[in-house]
Design a protein around this motif. Structure first.
Motif, PDB file in Angstrom:
ATOM      1  N   ARG A   2     -42.147-117.014 118.289  1.00 46.38           N
ATOM      2  CA  ARG A   2     -41.133-115.966 118.444  1.00 46.38           C
ATOM      3  C   ARG A   2     -41.742-114.591 118.114  1.00 46.38           C
ATOM      4  O   ARG A   2     -42.710-114.508 117.359  1.00 46.38           O
ATOM      5  CB  ARG A   2     -39.956-116.244 117.511  1.00 46.38           C
ATOM      6  N   ASP A   3     -41.125-113.521 118.673  1.00 47.60           N
ATOM      7  CA  ASP A   3     -41.600-112.164 118.371  1.00 47.60           C
ATOM      8  C   ASP A   3     -41.452-111.857 116.881  1.00 47.60           C
ATOM      9  O   ASP A   3     -42.248-111.108 116.307  1.00 47.60           O
ATOM     10  CB  ASP A   3     -40.806-111.131 119.192  1.00 47.60           C
ATOM     11  N   GLU A   4     -40.401-112.423 116.260  1.00 45.29           N
ATOM     12  CA  GLU A   4     -40.188-112.187 114.827  1.00 45.29           C
ATOM     13  C   GLU A   4     -41.370-112.707 114.011  1.00 45.29           C
ATOM     14  O   GLU A   4     -41.745-112.130 113.002  1.00 45.29           O
ATOM     15  CB  GLU A   4     -38.904-112.885 114.340  1.00 45.29           C
ATOM     16  N   ARG A   5     -41.968-113.787 114.493  1.00 38.90           N
ATOM     17  CA  ARG A   5     -43.122-114.370 113.797  1.00 38.90           C
ATOM     18  C   ARG A   5     -44.332-113.420 113.898  1.00 38.90           C
ATOM     19  O   ARG A   5     -45.076-113.250 112.936  1.00 38.90           O
ATOM     20  CB  ARG A   5     -43.443-115.731 114.433  1.00 38.90           C
ATOM     21  N   ALA A   7     -44.113-110.158 114.237  1.00 40.59           N
ATOM     22  CA  ALA A   7     -43.819-109.036 113.336  1.00 40.59           C
ATOM     23  C   ALA A   7     -44.094-109.429 111.884  1.00 40.59           C
ATOM     24  O   ALA A   7     -44.688-108.656 111.113  1.00 40.59           O
ATOM     25  CB  ALA A   7     -42.354-108.621 113.505  1.00 40.59           C
ATOM     26  N   GLU A   8     -43.709-110.631 111.549  1.00 41.82           N
ATOM     27  CA  GLU A   8     -43.920-111.122 110.173  1.00 41.82           C
ATOM     28  C   GLU A   8     -45.414-111.196 109.846  1.00 41.82           C
ATOM     29  O   GLU A   8     -45.853-110.802 108.768  1.00 41.82           O
ATOM     30  CB  GLU A   8     -43.291-112.519 110.095  1.00 41.82           C
TER      31      GLU A   8
ATOM     32  N   PHE B 141     -42.988-103.629 116.322  1.00 40.31           N
ATOM     33  CA  PHE B 141     -42.820-104.829 115.482  1.00 40.31           C
ATOM     34  C   PHE B 141     -43.198-104.611 114.022  1.00 40.31           C
ATOM     35  O   PHE B 141     -42.790-105.378 113.168  1.00 40.31           O
ATOM     36  CB  PHE B 141     -43.615-106.005 116.072  1.00 40.31           C
ATOM     37  N   ASP B 144     -40.637-101.303 113.167  1.00 37.15           N
ATOM     38  CA  ASP B 144     -39.257-101.597 113.577  1.00 37.15           C
ATOM     39  C   ASP B 144     -38.573-100.401 114.225  1.00 37.15           C
ATOM     40  O   ASP B 144     -37.382-100.131 113.971  1.00 37.15           O
ATOM     41  CB  ASP B 144     -38.426-102.082 112.365  1.00 37.15           C
TER      42      ASP B 144
END
Lengths: 164, 185
Positions: A2-5, A7-8, B141, B144
């Motif tokens: 996922r994109d959130e991963r 970013a993380e 990302f 944000d």
């Protein structure tokens, strides 16, 4: 993934990292430094600006001088050509006049030997005609004892115009 | 209670540029450094570029027009300085290392990455993106930012930036997966 991963992961990769100690002082010192150098910049400008100005004026004067020189050379060459043409023409006229004068002497000799009135009258007519031809040639302007050269406008008051 | 940006704007309104710069350095110094670090992939280069960003900001504060926020303005300066630094570094590698590509940092790992390798893996994957695309991905990302905010930083249209990021993400995910990164959990 996922994109959130993503970013993380990005956040995790630089987590806890900070710029080096005392960087603020480095920024202030670097930001102020050019002001200390500004007199040198002004000195450079003070030297460079007149140099550029003198170079510009010098180039203008040089190019102006060159164009004047070229015009003068062209004028001299033109005058030389005109003078040579006038001399050639004068020489031709002198030769023609000399031929007529020789013929005139022959006619005078024939006039002395002439036996009849009619012969004398014919020879005298021819002599008069020859005199008129000589006058005509002299009046035509080609024979004036020297070359006349006029360059440019004829209304100039410069006595040396055209033969400089 | 005012935040850093408002305090800096108040100092600017008073004409106290030194104070405004100090507030910006205190408020955004760390964030801008981490942004530069992600884009450049090197601590030393990030230190140098980060300092240049704030030197330029300090000098240009008197001409700040207020069309964009100070944070956005700082990131726009950072973007320019980072792209310049990457261009110089690429030129250096072309001239002295005789290759068009920056060194591929490391071979793909066989095992899933552990946290100590995260920075190395992220640097390697980001380094394979084109510099302007890398900046857009990091702004989106890591910072944000919305695409509108990114547009102010990058001087491009939001739709174009959205497309740029959308095209980059599948590649970035694939490269990360190649290096053994999996979804958490």
């Amino acid at each position: 993934m996922r994109d959130e991963r993503v970013a993380e992961l990005m956040k995790q990769s630089v987590a806890g990292k900070e710029p080096r100690e005392g960087w603020e002082q480095g920024v202030l010192a670097a930001a102020i430094r050019p002001r200390l150098h500004s007199p040198f910049r002004w000195a450079l400008v003070a030297v460079a600006a007149p140099f550029v100005l003198f170079c510009g004026i010098g180039y203008y004067m040089w190019s102006h001088h060159e164009s004047e020189k070229a015009a003068l050379i062209a004028q001299r060459q033109s005058a030389e050509r005109a003078r040579a043409f006038a001399e050639h023409r004068a020489k031709e006229l002198q030769q023609q006049i000399a031929a007529i004068e020789r013929e005139q002497s022959d006619l005078e000799a024939r006039l002395v030997l002439a036996k009849t009135e009619a012969q004398r009258a014919a020879i005298q007519r021819q002599m008069e005609a020859n005199k008129a031809r000589v006058r005509g040639l002299k009046d035509s302007g080609g024979f004036s004892g020297g070359a006349k050269v006029m360059i440019g406008g004829g209304d100039s008051t410069d006595p040396l115009q055209g033969i400089k | 209670m005012m935040d850093g940006e408002q305090e800096a704007q108040a100092a600017l309104a008073r004409g106290d540029y030194r104070r405004a710069a100090a507030i910006l350095m205190q408020g955004f110094g760390g964030d801008v450094w981490r942004h530069c670090r992600l884009v450049l992939g090197s601590d030393d280069l990030a230190d140098e570029v980060h300092q240049n960003v704030f030197v330029q900001a300090y000098r240009d504060l008197p001409t700040w027009q207020g069309r964009a926020g100070l944070r956005t303005w700082l990131y726009a300066i950072a973007r320019h300085r980072c792209l310049d630094a990457l261009k110089i570094r690429r030129r250096f590698f072309r001239r002295f290392v005789l290759t068009d590509r920056l060194p591929e940092a490391h071979a793909p790992a066989a095992d899933p990455v552990v946290s100590a390798d995260v920075a190395r893996v992220v640097d390697t994957a980001l380094a394979r993106l084109r510099p302007d695309v890398r900046v857009a991905v990091v702004l989106r990302f890591f910072e944000d930012m919305t695409f509108e905010q990114m547009a102010e930083v990058c001087g491009a249209k939001p739709a174009a930036l959205q497309m740029r990021v959308a095209r980059a993400m599948p590649k970035l995910r694939a490269w990360l997966e190649e290096m053994g990164v999996r979804d958490a959990g």
